[in-house]
Design an enzyme around this catalytic site. Structure first.
Site, PDB file in Angstrom:
ATOM      1  CG  ASP A  86      -2.027   1.916   6.626  1.00 30.16           C
ATOM      2  OD1 ASP A  86      -2.494   3.156   7.254  1.00 30.16           O
ATOM      3  OD2 ASP A  86      -2.293   1.977   5.263  1.00 30.16           O
TER       4      ASP A  86
ATOM      5  CG  ASP B  37      -1.782   1.189   1.489  1.00 28.25           C
ATOM      6  OD1 ASP B  37      -2.297   1.885   0.402  1.00 28.25           O
ATOM      7  OD2 ASP B  37      -1.874   1.686   2.548  1.00 28.25           O
ATOM      8  CG  MET B  38       2.211   5.340  -1.680  1.00 33.94           C
ATOM      9  SD  MET B  38       2.112   6.490  -3.081  1.00 33.94           S
ATOM     10  CE  MET B  38       0.455   7.464  -2.548  1.00 33.94           C
ATOM     11  CG  ASP B  39      -1.991   7.379   0.337  1.00 35.46           C
ATOM     12  OD1 ASP B  39      -1.205   8.118   0.393  1.00 35.46           O
ATOM     13  OD2 ASP B  39      -2.947   7.021  -0.606  1.00 35.46           O
TER      14      ASP B  39
END
Length: 222
Positions: free
Chosen positions: A172, A13-15
């Site tokens: 997250d 994931d990124m954010d």
């Protein structure tokens, strides 16, 4: 429980996982809502946006904002405020570069599966010299159904030509974990702003304190 063997691919994931963007998005949203007098936008509402696709986020805000509010104008103002914060405050989460180093050393494929628009994802990754360290970037424009649906992760696995059951997915948020689990991947949670509840915990193959813990998991399997 994680398999004792190395994964064929690791999908990030990124954010909130690579960057601390979730905190900046939340700060921007709460600030804008407060200044606009939209008291219906509470911390509980903001928490529900973590890891949520933009289409689902818009639907959520449409329910929470007053009937007279222009939802799209509000979202545009929110993202503008986020961009202003990110320009000076965006930071890399601990362990990102260390994990990429060990994955490259093990010749394990790497992808990003994000709900962000492609231009935002590419800009952030380029700013931290990470763009060339992933084999593919799957962004909002690359699928129809965003997280918590599994399509972002399934699309990433397909591009890497790796069976989803041989992938580790790093997330997250509860929405992201649900997406990864339903894609058939080993879902590893590194919590950012939200502590996993019992339902989310049951979907996780592992919960770590930072990406440095994922580095250890890889090294143990080399």
């Amino acid at each position: 429980m994680l398999s004792p063997s190395l994964p064929k691919a690791v999908i990030f994931d990124m954010d909130g996982l690579i960057f601390d963007t979730e905190a900046l998005y939340q700060k921007a949203l709460l600030g804008l809502a407060g200044e606009s007098g939209f008291t219906s936008i509470t911390q509980a509402t903001v928490d529900r946006t973590a890891g949520l696709s933009w289409s689902n986020t818009r639907a959520l805000l449409a329910l929470e904002l007053p009937s007279h509010a222009d939802v799209d104008a509000f979202i545009e103002a929110w993202t503008d405020r986020y961009e202003a914060l990110a320009q000076h405050q965006l930071a890399l989460k601990p362990g990102v570069t260390e994990l990429l180093d060990v994955l490259e050393a093990c010749d394990i494929a790497r992808a990003v599966a994000t709900g962000s628009y492609r231009d935002v994802a590419l800009r952030h990754l380029a700013e931290f010299e990470l763009l060339g360290r992933f084999d593919t970037i799957v962004a909002k424009e690359d699928y129809v159904h965003g997280k918590p649906a599994p399509e972002p992760f399934l699309t990433s696995a397909a591009r890497l030509q790796v069976d989803s059951t041989r992938c580790w997915a790093l997330e997250d948020s509860p929405n992201g974990i649900r997406s990864a689990f339903d894609a058939g991947m080993a879902a590893i949670m590194v919590p950012d702003l939200l502590t996993p509840d019992a339902e989310t915990t049951a979907l996780c193959s592992h919960i770590g304190s930072s990406l440095n813990e994922v580095v250890s998991l890889i090294q143990e399997r080399r």
